[in-house]
Design an enzyme around this catalytic site. Structure first.
Site, PDB file in Angstrom:
ATOM      1  N   SER A 179       3.873  -8.051  27.824  1.00  0.00           N
ATOM      2  CA  SER A 179       3.785  -6.643  27.455  1.00  0.00           C
ATOM      3  C   SER A 179       4.113  -5.697  28.600  1.00  0.00           C
ATOM      4  O   SER A 179       4.566  -4.579  28.349  1.00  0.00           O
ATOM      5  CB  SER A 179       2.396  -6.332  26.887  1.00  0.00           C
ATOM      6  OG  SER A 179       1.388  -6.754  27.772  1.00  0.00           O
ATOM      7  N   HIS A 207       4.924  -7.837  20.871  1.00  0.00           N
ATOM      8  CA  HIS A 207       6.086  -7.011  21.231  1.00  0.00           C
ATOM      9  C   HIS A 207       7.411  -7.593  20.754  1.00  0.00           C
ATOM     10  O   HIS A 207       8.457  -6.993  20.976  1.00  0.00           O
ATOM     11  CB  HIS A 207       6.132  -6.794  22.745  1.00  0.00           C
ATOM     12  CG  HIS A 207       4.970  -6.021  23.255  1.00  0.00           C
ATOM     13  ND1 HIS A 207       4.912  -4.650  23.220  1.00  0.00           N
ATOM     14  CD2 HIS A 207       3.786  -6.424  23.773  1.00  0.00           C
ATOM     15  CE1 HIS A 207       3.761  -4.240  23.719  1.00  0.00           C
ATOM     16  NE2 HIS A 207       3.054  -5.300  24.054  1.00  0.00           N
ATOM     17  N   LYS A 239       2.821  -1.826  16.621  1.00  0.00           N
ATOM     18  CA  LYS A 239       3.959  -1.601  17.514  1.00  0.00           C
ATOM     19  C   LYS A 239       5.231  -1.431  16.670  1.00  0.00           C
ATOM     20  O   LYS A 239       5.422  -0.385  16.085  1.00  0.00           O
ATOM     21  CB  LYS A 239       4.005  -2.718  18.535  1.00  0.00           C
ATOM     22  CG  LYS A 239       2.845  -2.502  19.518  1.00  0.00           C
ATOM     23  CD  LYS A 239       2.433  -3.664  20.343  1.00  0.00           C
ATOM     24  CE  LYS A 239       1.227  -3.233  21.191  1.00  0.00           C
ATOM     25  NZ  LYS A 239       0.441  -4.358  21.684  1.00  0.00           N
TER      26      LYS A 239
HETATM   27  C1  LIG Z   1      -0.972  -4.496  22.044  1.00  0.00           C
HETATM   28  C2  LIG Z   1      -1.228  -5.938  22.248  1.00  0.00           C
HETATM   29  C3  LIG Z   1      -2.315  -6.569  21.657  1.00  0.00           C
HETATM   30  C4  LIG Z   1      -3.386  -5.798  20.941  1.00  0.00           C
HETATM   31  O1  LIG Z   1      -2.976  -5.377  19.703  1.00  0.00           O
HETATM   32  P1  LIG Z   1      -3.734  -4.127  19.054  1.00  0.00           P
HETATM   33  O2  LIG Z   1      -3.386  -4.208  17.619  1.00  0.00           O
HETATM   34  O3  LIG Z   1      -3.195  -2.920  19.743  1.00  0.00           O
HETATM   35  O4  LIG Z   1      -5.189  -4.324  19.310  1.00  0.00           O
HETATM   36  C5  LIG Z   1      -2.433  -7.924  21.772  1.00  0.00           C
HETATM   37  N1  LIG Z   1      -1.539  -8.646  22.477  1.00  0.00           N
HETATM   38  C6  LIG Z   1      -0.490  -8.065  23.085  1.00  0.00           C
HETATM   39  C7  LIG Z   1       0.476  -8.911  23.855  1.00  0.00           C
HETATM   40  C8  LIG Z   1      -0.311  -6.697  23.001  1.00  0.00           C
HETATM   41  O5  LIG Z   1       0.697  -6.119  23.633  1.00  0.00           O
END
Ligand SMILES: *Cc1c(COP(=O)(O)O)cnc(C)c1O
Length: 386
Positions: A179, A207, A239
């Site tokens: 990320s 992502h 995302k």
């Molecule tokens: C954003 C993210 C999460 C968390 O997801 P949310 O739905 O925002 O709680 C988990 N793992 C990774 C790699 C992320 O980038």
């Protein structure tokens, strides 16, 4: 009488001195490329809304229809009376899209990882985690009380030597796309090692899902792996989907097991059904509006070419996450401020989000960016880093 428990000022001052103090920026209006923050319009290069779906009119319309059909709150957990037709349909559509028997919704990605890992592992087991994994994977391991073994980032030799020495039941956990770095996990090798050593493999494709792969199937599709090689696929909806929530896809038995055992599934309120309706719409759009992925890819290339010409310290990333590695937290904050003064909003990422001495600008792209906005960002970067 003052109670020293409530004395937070020393810790706060320390953070300020280390350039690690964080402040929220207040936005008004929708999440999109032109974003209003603290009363100023900025060009947004820090959102994870990679496909520009967070404010897509059809997604918004699906959300509104969902509210008309289901109201706002889901009322309870999925196992009580909160599991609607909308949730169920989304699960079935996600299962079909990922080519797996079942999918299970979680309220957030953070909760999905905590719930999955702690359901699958106990105190006598081992979790093998990439050093740069997302905090939620780390915390899931801690919650499970399994022995935590971290391997060097992307280092399959280090992982293999740890697997070879391991006698307990083991689960390999990894981000698909990292990320804060934007690089990809060496998934084909991880899948082969998991097979060879009879270990589990959990892929967090927060992502990559929706973005990578010809149809947006994520990192698994990018590498052409089968569901049998990647039995536990977790993805998020906040995302590229532009909505909220998360899911895990896998076999019938895996999902049934998680429904029984994942505490962050059992003991929490289901996400609103209208969000599920909006997510169903996003899932359709990311399959039909294929131009979004193509446009994103061409914007990423344009940025990387320009940044290379400027000699900017890029990382080895083919994804919509393009960090500029500055190492020093103070310099990173200063660069972020300069960009903001020039009208660009870029993430200034510091420890503990990233390891010490790896502070960076984290630039992210959206299919809704225009080419001249990328060029303008490059101009601004060269000024900010001069
Ligand atoms: C954003 C993210 C999460 C968390 O997801 P949310 O739905 O925002 O709680 C988990 N793992 C990774 C790699 C992320 O980038």
């Amino acid at each position: 009488m003052s109670n020293s428990f409530y004395d937070f000022s020393t810790a706060l001052q320390q953070l300020q001195q280390q350039s690690l103090y964080r402040r929220r920026q207040i936005t008004s209006g929708p999440q999109q490329v032109l974003i209003n923050a603290n009363g100023r319009q900025l060009l947004n290069f820090c959102s994870n809304d990679y496909l520009g779906l967070a404010n897509h009119p059809e997604v918004g319309a699906a959300f509104k229809r969902g509210v008309e059909l289901y109201g706002v709150g889901s009322g309870s957990a999925h196992l009580i009376c909160g599991h609607s037709q909308a949730h169920h349909a989304l699960e079935e559509e996600l299962a079909a899209f990922t080519g797996r028997q079942r999918a299970l919704l979680f309220s957030t990605g953070y909760m999905a990882n905590m719930g999955i890992i702690s359901a699958l592992l106990g105190r006598h087991d081992t979790v093998l985690a990439d050093r740069l994994n997302h905090a939620s994977l780390l915390d899931g391991g801690l919650l499970s009380r399994a022995r935590l073994q971290r391997y060097q980032h992307g280092d399959v030799d280090d992982l293999q030597s740890k697997l070879a020495a391991e006698h307990a039941k083991a689960l390999i956990v990894t981000d698909g796309v990292f990320s804060m770095d934007g690089d990809l996990a060496p998934l084909p090798v991880l899948a082969a090692l998991a097979e060879q050593y009879q270990a589990g493999l959990l892929i967090d494709d927060a992502h990559g899902f929706g973005v990578l792969g010809a149809e947006g199937g994520g990192i698994v599709q990018h590498f052409g792996l089968t569901p049998a090689q990647t039995p536990i696929l977790m993805g998020t909806l906040g995302k590229a989907f532009g909505t909220f929530g998360a899911f895990v896809a896998g076999s019938e038995d895996l999902i049934e097991f998680l429904i029984q055992k994942a505490r962050t599934y059992v003991f929490t309120t289901a996400l609103p059904a209208a969000i599920a309706e909006a997510s169903r719409c996003s899932l359709r759009l990311l399959q039909t509006e294929t131009w979004r992925r193509e446009k994103l890819r061409s914007l990423i290339l344009r940025f990387r070419n320009g940044a290379q010409q400027l000699g900017l310290p890029l990382l080895d990333s083919v994804t919509a996450i393009q960090p500029i590695m500055l190492t020093d937290s103070r310099r990173t904050v200063k660069a972020g401020e300069s960009l903001r003064a020039q009208g660009f909003w870029v993430g200034a990422i510091r420890p503990p989000t990233v390891p010490v001495n790896t502070a960076r600008l984290r630039i992210t792209f959206s299919a809704d960016h225009q080419e001249q906005q990328i060029d303008a960002l490059l101009d601004a970067l060269s000024k900010a880093l001069a």
